[in-house]
Design a protein around this motif. Structure first.
Motif, mmCIF file in Angstrom:
data_model
loop_
_atom_site.group_PDB
_atom_site.id
_atom_site.type_symbol
_atom_site.label_atom_id
_atom_site.label_comp_id
_atom_site.label_asym_id
_atom_site.label_seq_id
_atom_site.Cartn_x
_atom_site.Cartn_y
_atom_site.Cartn_z
ATOM 1 N N VAL A 79 0.833 -1.206 0.000
ATOM 2 C CA VAL A 79 0.000 0.000 0.000
ATOM 3 C C VAL A 79 0.867 1.255 0.000
ATOM 4 N N ILE A 80 2.006 1.174 0.676
ATOM 5 C CA ILE A 80 2.920 2.322 0.774
ATOM 6 C C ILE A 80 4.353 1.848 0.508
ATOM 7 N N PHE A 81 5.231 2.825 0.312
ATOM 8 C CA PHE A 81 6.664 2.530 0.263
ATOM 9 C C PHE A 81 7.379 3.647 1.007
ATOM 10 N N LYS A 90 15.188 10.393 8.351
ATOM 11 C CA LYS A 90 13.782 9.980 8.365
ATOM 12 C C LYS A 90 13.388 9.415 7.020
ATOM 13 N N SER A 91 12.464 8.480 7.090
ATOM 14 C CA SER A 91 11.905 7.928 5.861
ATOM 15 C C SER A 91 10.638 8.687 5.510
ATOM 16 N N LEU A 92 10.499 8.991 4.245
ATOM 17 C CA LEU A 92 9.264 9.589 3.757
ATOM 18 C C LEU A 92 8.354 8.455 3.312
ATOM 19 N N ILE A 93 7.117 8.530 3.697
ATOM 20 C CA ILE A 93 6.147 7.488 3.381
ATOM 21 C C ILE A 93 5.267 7.978 2.253
ATOM 22 N N GLN A 94 5.156 7.163 1.226
ATOM 23 C CA GLN A 94 4.354 7.534 0.061
ATOM 24 C C GLN A 94 3.469 6.371 -0.344
ATOM 25 N N LEU A 95 2.347 6.699 -0.945
ATOM 26 C CA LEU A 95 1.435 5.678 -1.443
ATOM 27 C C LEU A 95 1.982 5.056 -2.720
ATOM 28 N N LYS A 101 -4.994 3.892 -5.555
ATOM 29 C CA LYS A 101 -6.253 3.317 -6.045
ATOM 30 C C LYS A 101 -7.154 2.955 -4.853
ATOM 31 N N LEU A 102 -6.560 2.363 -3.823
ATOM 32 C CA LEU A 102 -7.299 2.010 -2.617
ATOM 33 C C LEU A 102 -7.895 3.256 -1.967
ATOM 34 N N ASP A 107 -12.620 6.854 -0.206
ATOM 35 C CA ASP A 107 -13.141 8.204 0.043
ATOM 36 C C ASP A 107 -14.655 8.229 0.248
ATOM 37 N N SER A 108 -15.407 7.590 -0.625
ATOM 38 C CA SER A 108 -16.869 7.605 -0.475
ATOM 39 C C SER A 108 -17.300 6.782 0.744
#
Length: 163
Positions: A79-81, A90-95, A101-102, A107-108
């Motif tokens: 889901v992330i990397f 520090k590590s940056l967390i990204q989708l 897509k998830l 959102d709805s």
């Protein structure tokens, strides 16, 4: 001391939390998602601009340990990397693309979730979220351990809580 075997605050909070999560997880399955409810605070924080475990922790009100553990699961699930920050500390967390897509699918669901919470609050006649926020602020001012210590000290000295 009460002679009744009444549930304590922690027990009631866990029970309500479990009921909410079970209902949400049922809808994740109906949506065809292999999704863990514990990912929600992390995804919502990332969507709001958080990029590190520290920032996610600050936005989610959960412990850094819980967030780190959840981030590890999310990374394993694709889901992330994590990417090393410029300073290397520090590590940056990204989708990932799958995470984006998830998030789009959720959102709805989250909008409906907040509407369901509002209906629940209306039904019970209490602003449950506000009560919990107020309780959290009060416990940040004086922790539950401090409160217990004060009461035990008063009981040991025979002092009343009204003094």
């Amino acid at each position: 001391m009460s002679g009744k075997n009444e549930p304590g605050l922690g027990e009631l909070l866990r029970h309500v939390s479990e009921l909410v999560e079970l209902g949400a997880e049922e809808h994740y399955r109906q949506m065809g998602l292999d999704y863990r409810a514990r990912y929600t605070p992390v995804l919502r924080a990332l969507r709001a601009g958080a990029q590190t475990v520290t920032e996610i922790t600050a936005r989610s009100h959960l412990t850094q340990g819980a967030i780190s553990q959840t981030v590890g699961h999310m990374e394993a699930d694709g889901v992330i990397f994590r990417q090393r920050g410029e300073d290397g500390r520090k590590s940056l967390i990204q989708l990932t693309p799958a995470g984006k897509k998830l998030l789009g699918k959720l959102d709805s669901h989250w909008a409906a979730t907040f509407e369901a919470i509002e209906q629940l609050e209306e039904e019970i006649g209490h602003p449950l979220r506000r009560v919990l926020e107020d309780a959290a602020r009060a416990l940040q001012r004086q922790g539950f351990s401090q409160r217990l210590s004060h009461i035990k000290q008063n009981l040991a000295t025979g002092a009343s809580h009204d003094e």
